[in-house]
Design a protein around this motif. Structure first.
Motif, PDB file in Angstrom:
ATOM      1  N   ALA A 131      25.987   3.799  33.742  1.00 37.49           N
ATOM      2  CA  ALA A 131      24.694   3.451  33.876  1.00 37.49           C
ATOM      3  C   ALA A 131      24.777   1.969  35.047  1.00 37.49           C
ATOM      4  CB  ALA A 131      24.107   2.770  32.717  1.00 37.49           C
ATOM      5  N   ASN A 132      25.849   1.303  35.002  1.00 38.81           N
ATOM      6  CA  ASN A 132      25.963   0.116  35.992  1.00 38.81           C
ATOM      7  C   ASN A 132      27.254   0.311  36.777  1.00 38.81           C
ATOM      8  OD1 ASN A 132      26.022  -2.300  37.247  1.00 38.81           O
ATOM      9  ND2 ASN A 132      26.542  -3.565  35.353  1.00 38.81           N
ATOM     10  N   SER A 137      34.547  -3.535  34.776  1.00 42.60           N
ATOM     11  CA  SER A 137      35.362  -2.529  34.016  1.00 42.60           C
ATOM     12  C   SER A 137      35.141  -1.314  34.928  1.00 42.60           C
ATOM     13  CB  SER A 137      34.667  -2.699  32.750  1.00 42.60           C
ATOM     14  OG  SER A 137      33.359  -2.143  32.581  1.00 42.60           O
ATOM     15  N   PHE A 138      33.954  -1.033  35.480  1.00 42.13           N
ATOM     16  CA  PHE A 138      33.746   0.321  36.096  1.00 42.13           C
ATOM     17  C   PHE A 138      34.933   0.470  37.450  1.00 42.13           C
ATOM     18  CE2 PHE A 138      31.616   2.443  39.699  1.00 42.13           C
ATOM     19  CZ  PHE A 138      31.838   3.829  39.406  1.00 42.13           C
ATOM     20  N   VAL A 139      34.781  -0.816  37.984  1.00 47.02           N
ATOM     21  CA  VAL A 139      35.809  -0.779  39.232  1.00 47.02           C
ATOM     22  C   VAL A 139      37.275  -0.588  38.846  1.00 47.02           C
ATOM     23  CG1 VAL A 139      36.519  -2.057  41.037  1.00 47.02           C
ATOM     24  CG2 VAL A 139      34.265  -2.364  40.436  1.00 47.02           C
ATOM     25  N   ALA A 140      37.632  -1.252  37.672  1.00 49.37           N
ATOM     26  CA  ALA A 140      38.743  -1.104  37.087  1.00 49.37           C
ATOM     27  C   ALA A 140      39.101   0.477  37.007  1.00 49.37           C
ATOM     28  CB  ALA A 140      39.323  -1.850  35.839  1.00 49.37           C
ATOM     29  N   PHE A 141      38.116   0.986  36.040  1.00 47.00           N
ATOM     30  CA  PHE A 141      38.578   2.458  35.689  1.00 47.00           C
ATOM     31  C   PHE A 141      38.718   3.199  36.906  1.00 47.00           C
ATOM     32  CE2 PHE A 141      37.161   6.704  34.634  1.00 47.00           C
ATOM     33  CZ  PHE A 141      37.767   7.011  33.198  1.00 47.00           C
ATOM     34  N   CYS A 155      33.906  11.117  42.885  1.00 47.22           N
ATOM     35  CA  CYS A 155      32.457  10.890  42.912  1.00 47.22           C
ATOM     36  C   CYS A 155      32.000   9.705  41.947  1.00 47.22           C
ATOM     37  CB  CYS A 155      31.467  12.037  43.013  1.00 47.22           C
ATOM     38  SG  CYS A 155      29.879  11.552  42.713  1.00 47.22           S
ATOM     39  N   ALA A 156      31.638   8.537  42.272  1.00 46.76           N
ATOM     40  CA  ALA A 156      31.489   7.532  41.510  1.00 46.76           C
ATOM     41  C   ALA A 156      30.163   6.617  41.627  1.00 46.76           C
ATOM     42  CB  ALA A 156      32.477   6.698  41.585  1.00 46.76           C
ATOM     43  N   GLY A 157      29.530   6.370  40.536  1.00 42.16           N
ATOM     44  CA  GLY A 157      28.346   5.436  40.253  1.00 42.16           C
ATOM     45  C   GLY A 157      27.887   5.377  38.751  1.00 42.16           C
ATOM     46  N   ASN A 158      26.685   4.830  38.649  1.00 44.13           N
ATOM     47  CA  ASN A 158      25.636   4.661  39.433  1.00 44.13           C
ATOM     48  C   ASN A 158      25.496   3.511  40.500  1.00 44.13           C
ATOM     49  OD1 ASN A 158      23.804   7.363  39.173  1.00 44.13           O
ATOM     50  ND2 ASN A 158      23.773   6.542  36.872  1.00 44.13           N
ATOM     51  N   ALA A 159      24.874   3.618  41.351  1.00 47.35           N
ATOM     52  CA  ALA A 159      24.716   2.481  42.310  1.00 47.35           C
ATOM     53  C   ALA A 159      23.155   2.498  42.756  1.00 47.35           C
ATOM     54  CB  ALA A 159      25.629   2.249  43.516  1.00 47.35           C
ATOM     55  N   MET A 160      22.663   1.668  43.373  1.00 50.52           N
ATOM     56  CA  MET A 160      21.180   1.531  43.727  1.00 50.52           C
ATOM     57  C   MET A 160      20.953   1.367  45.020  1.00 50.52           C
ATOM     58  SD  MET A 160      19.272   2.235  41.101  1.00 50.52           S
ATOM     59  CE  MET A 160      17.881   1.792  41.976  1.00 50.52           C
ATOM     60  N   GLN A 161      21.966   1.054  46.012  1.00 47.94           N
ATOM     61  CA  GLN A 161      22.096   1.087  47.401  1.00 47.94           C
ATOM     62  C   GLN A 161      23.169   1.261  48.038  1.00 47.94           C
ATOM     63  OE1 GLN A 161      22.467  -1.608  45.743  1.00 47.94           O
ATOM     64  NE2 GLN A 161      23.489  -3.191  46.970  1.00 47.94           N
ATOM     65  N   ALA A 162      23.072   1.792  49.482  1.00 46.63           N
ATOM     66  CA  ALA A 162      24.300   2.105  50.126  1.00 46.63           C
ATOM     67  C   ALA A 162      25.365   0.609  50.169  1.00 46.63           C
ATOM     68  CB  ALA A 162      24.054   2.612  51.447  1.00 46.63           C
ATOM     69  N   SER A 184      21.457   6.362  42.144  1.00 45.28           N
ATOM     70  CA  SER A 184      20.372   6.606  41.053  1.00 45.28           C
ATOM     71  C   SER A 184      19.167   6.521  41.487  1.00 45.28           C
ATOM     72  CB  SER A 184      20.714   5.899  39.873  1.00 45.28           C
ATOM     73  OG  SER A 184      19.666   6.261  38.748  1.00 45.28           O
ATOM     74  N   THR A 185      18.256   7.034  41.276  1.00 49.57           N
ATOM     75  CA  THR A 185      16.674   6.828  41.767  1.00 49.57           C
ATOM     76  C   THR A 185      15.692   7.127  40.760  1.00 49.57           C
ATOM     77  OG1 THR A 185      15.031   7.691  43.230  1.00 49.57           O
ATOM     78  CG2 THR A 185      16.812   9.326  42.777  1.00 49.57           C
ATOM     79  N   PRO A 186      14.611   6.352  40.741  1.00 50.43           N
ATOM     80  CA  PRO A 186      13.646   6.610  39.316  1.00 50.43           C
ATOM     81  C   PRO A 186      12.782   7.702  39.970  1.00 50.43           C
ATOM     82  CG  PRO A 186      13.002   4.875  41.140  1.00 50.43           C
ATOM     83  CD  PRO A 186      14.297   5.058  41.284  1.00 50.43           C
ATOM     84  N   CYS A 187      13.044   8.428  40.979  1.00 50.10           N
ATOM     85  CA  CYS A 187      12.083   9.690  41.036  1.00 50.10           C
ATOM     86  C   CYS A 187      12.790  10.753  40.404  1.00 50.10           C
ATOM     87  CB  CYS A 187      12.429   9.942  42.778  1.00 50.10           C
ATOM     88  SG  CYS A 187      11.706   8.707  43.853  1.00 50.10           S
TER      89      CYS A 187
END
Length: 205
Positions: A131-132, A137-141, A155-162, A184-187
């Motif tokens: 989700a974040n 911890s995500f970076v370490a994984f 392929c890794a995420g979620n992120a909200m901007q480039a 990730s987008t709310p659309c």
């Protein structure tokens, strides 16, 4: 926490502007593109559309159908290793080349991911989904996955901007181990066209 006051644009604020074309018909449009992934050294050619790894979208059946159109599917992470084994035995290698193996970031997820990837060398894509995507911890994984799978496309995420490419850092060094950024987008989007750099968007339901 830093609060940024300048105006930010969401996906709803951006439109793709058409330009003049020499094509006479939509049937003349070629959707296939070739991608060279820097960190895995891999090359892939196909239609840059990815079915998101939601449990009602990223299914084995979806992967079989979309592979016939040269489209990728990020298969959801809820299938067991046994179900993966049965799927791999049932479908041709051409389907597996269009499949992403999804994983979370726990130790159990990591072990399961390695078991699945070991089932077939045709599985070349990994989708690390949290989700974040800004957490340490995500970076370490992500770095751990790259060390374990140096030749796979991640392929890794979620992120909200480039800007995630330069914002997410560990020990003040740029994060240079992923090949694809997952936004990730709310659309309500589950399938989208991806352009270089490859972006995977999914509904944030």
């Amino acid at each position: 926490m830093r609060i940024e006051e300048d105006v930010k644009l969401g996906f709803k604020d951006v439109l793709i502007r058409p330009k003049r074309s020499t094509l006479k018909s939509r049937s003349e449009v070629g959707l296939e593109r070739q991608f060279n992934f820097k960190h895995s050294g891999s090359r892939w050619s196909g239609v840059p559309i990815i079915a998101a790894n939601m449990d009602t979208v990223g299914t084995f059946r979806m992967a079989e159908v979309l592979a016939s159109f040269d489209v990728l599917t990020a298969v959801h992470k809820h299938y067991s290793v046994e179900q993966w084994a049965a799927f791999i035995q049932r479908v041709p290698e051409s389907v597996l080349r269009h499949v992403m193996v999804s994983t979370g970031t726990s130790e159990a997820d990591f072990a399961k991911m390695k078991q699945i990837l070991a089932l077939s060398p045709a599985l070349r894509f990994i989708c690390i989904d949290v989700a974040n995507g800004y957490s340490e911890s995500f970076v370490a994984f992500l770095q751990k996955a790259r060390e374990a799978c140096p030749n796979h496309v991640i392929c890794a995420g979620n992120a909200m901007q480039a800007g995630w490419l330069t914002t997410v850092r560990r020990n003040e060094k740029p994060l240079n181990c992923r090949c694809v950024v997952k936004l990730s987008t709310p659309c309500a989007i589950s399938l989208v066209v991806c352009v270089p750099p490859v972006l995977m968007l999914e509904r944030n339901a």
